[in-house]
Design a protein around this motif. Structure first.
Motif, short mmCIF file in Angstrom:
data_model
loop_
_atom_site.label_atom_id
_atom_site.label_comp_id
_atom_site.label_asym_id
_atom_site.label_seq_id
_atom_site.Cartn_x
_atom_site.Cartn_y
_atom_site.Cartn_z
N THR A 95 0.86 -1.19 0.00
CA THR A 95 0.00 0.00 0.00
C THR A 95 0.89 1.24 0.00
O THR A 95 1.93 1.26 0.66
CB THR A 95 -0.90 0.01 1.26
N LYS A 97 0.68 5.34 0.84
CA LYS A 97 -0.06 6.47 1.40
C LYS A 97 0.83 7.71 1.36
O LYS A 97 2.06 7.61 1.39
CB LYS A 97 -0.52 6.18 2.83
N HIS A 98 0.20 8.87 1.33
CA HIS A 98 0.90 10.15 1.29
C HIS A 98 0.63 10.87 2.60
O HIS A 98 -0.51 11.26 2.86
CB HIS A 98 0.38 10.99 0.13
N ASP A 99 1.66 11.02 3.40
CA ASP A 99 1.54 11.71 4.69
C ASP A 99 1.98 13.15 4.49
O ASP A 99 3.14 13.41 4.16
CB ASP A 99 2.42 11.00 5.73
N TYR A 112 -2.78 11.27 4.08
CA TYR A 112 -2.92 9.81 4.13
C TYR A 112 -3.85 9.26 3.04
O TYR A 112 -4.59 8.32 3.26
CB TYR A 112 -3.33 9.32 5.53
N TYR A 113 -3.75 9.86 1.88
CA TYR A 113 -4.47 9.33 0.72
C TYR A 113 -3.53 8.41 -0.06
O TYR A 113 -2.31 8.44 0.11
CB TYR A 113 -4.99 10.46 -0.17
N GLY A 114 -4.08 7.57 -0.91
CA GLY A 114 -3.28 6.64 -1.70
C GLY A 114 -4.08 5.42 -2.08
O GLY A 114 -5.29 5.49 -2.27
N GLU A 133 -10.82 5.33 0.97
CA GLU A 133 -10.43 6.41 1.90
C GLU A 133 -10.03 7.65 1.11
O GLU A 133 -10.39 8.78 1.47
CB GLU A 133 -9.29 5.93 2.80
N THR A 134 -9.31 7.45 0.01
CA THR A 134 -8.89 8.57 -0.84
C THR A 134 -10.10 9.21 -1.51
O THR A 134 -10.23 10.44 -1.53
CB THR A 134 -7.89 8.08 -1.89
#
Length: 191
Positions: A95, A97-99, A112-114, A133-134
């Motif tokens: 996975t 995610k972009h923090d 926290y999208y991705g 979630e994104t």
């Protein structure tokens, strides 16, 4: 005699390399990325990309933190240390995610999208379609697809938005390690 021959044949076939468990491509990708832990590299945007917020700024990535199931890679644009790519691995599926953080270390409102790869991918290529979630967080990103490529010379981070002819691509030269950049914003605080 024939029965013993058949039993021996089944034993030999069961021990054959053809039937041995092979390593998942995602695990090979992960191990190859872990080789860069603690190292930093400079990157360049693909020539077709014209982004004012990136223009003339040094782009760096730092494979800052590695564990069995998580790798954190800050991506810096000039003196903006707000971005960290977070890769996690669960049962061989990766996975991304972009923090995103503010300078004081607090989370950005869009963070926290991705997405999660739908399979084991390839040893040098992993893809991440946007997850629910994104879609809930950023509706216009619900059809995004991110991908990362990795070989001995180049790490690339890429994004394609559905319906757009333009891609975002940044390439990092893994043959030239650079000085470690400053810690990303919020590093050391609960992340």
């Amino acid at each position: 005699m024939m029965k013993k021959f058949l039993q021996l044949g089944y034993i030999l076939i069961g021990c054959s390399p053809l039937f041995a468990q092979t390593e998942k491509p995602s695990d090979i990708f992960w191990k190859n990325l872990e080789k860069h832990c603690g190292k930093a590299y400079e990157g360049k945007l693909a020539e077709h990309i014209k982004r004012d917020d990136f223009a003339g700024k040094k782009l760096t990535m730092h494979v800052k933190s590695c564990s069995e199931n998580e790798i954190k890679i800050p991506f810096n644009v000039g003196d903006n240390y707000s971005r960290t790519w977070v890769l996690t691995k669960n049962d061989g599926i990766i996975t991304l995610k972009h923090d995103h953080r503010h300078e004081d270390g607090t989370s950005d409102s869009i963070t926290y999208y991705g997405g999660t790869n739908t399979n084991y991918g390839f040893k040098d290529f992993q893809t991440f379609p946007a997850d629910q979630e994104t879609a809930n967080l950023i509706d216009y990103a619900s059809t995004n697809i991110w991908w990362i490529t990795l070989d001995d010379n180049v790490f690339s981070y890429n994004l394609q938005k559905a319906g757009s002819k333009n891609q975002f691509n940044v390439f990092f030269d893994l043959t030239k390690e650079i000085k470690t950049p400053p810690a990303p914003w919020g590093w050391g605080k609960a992340r």
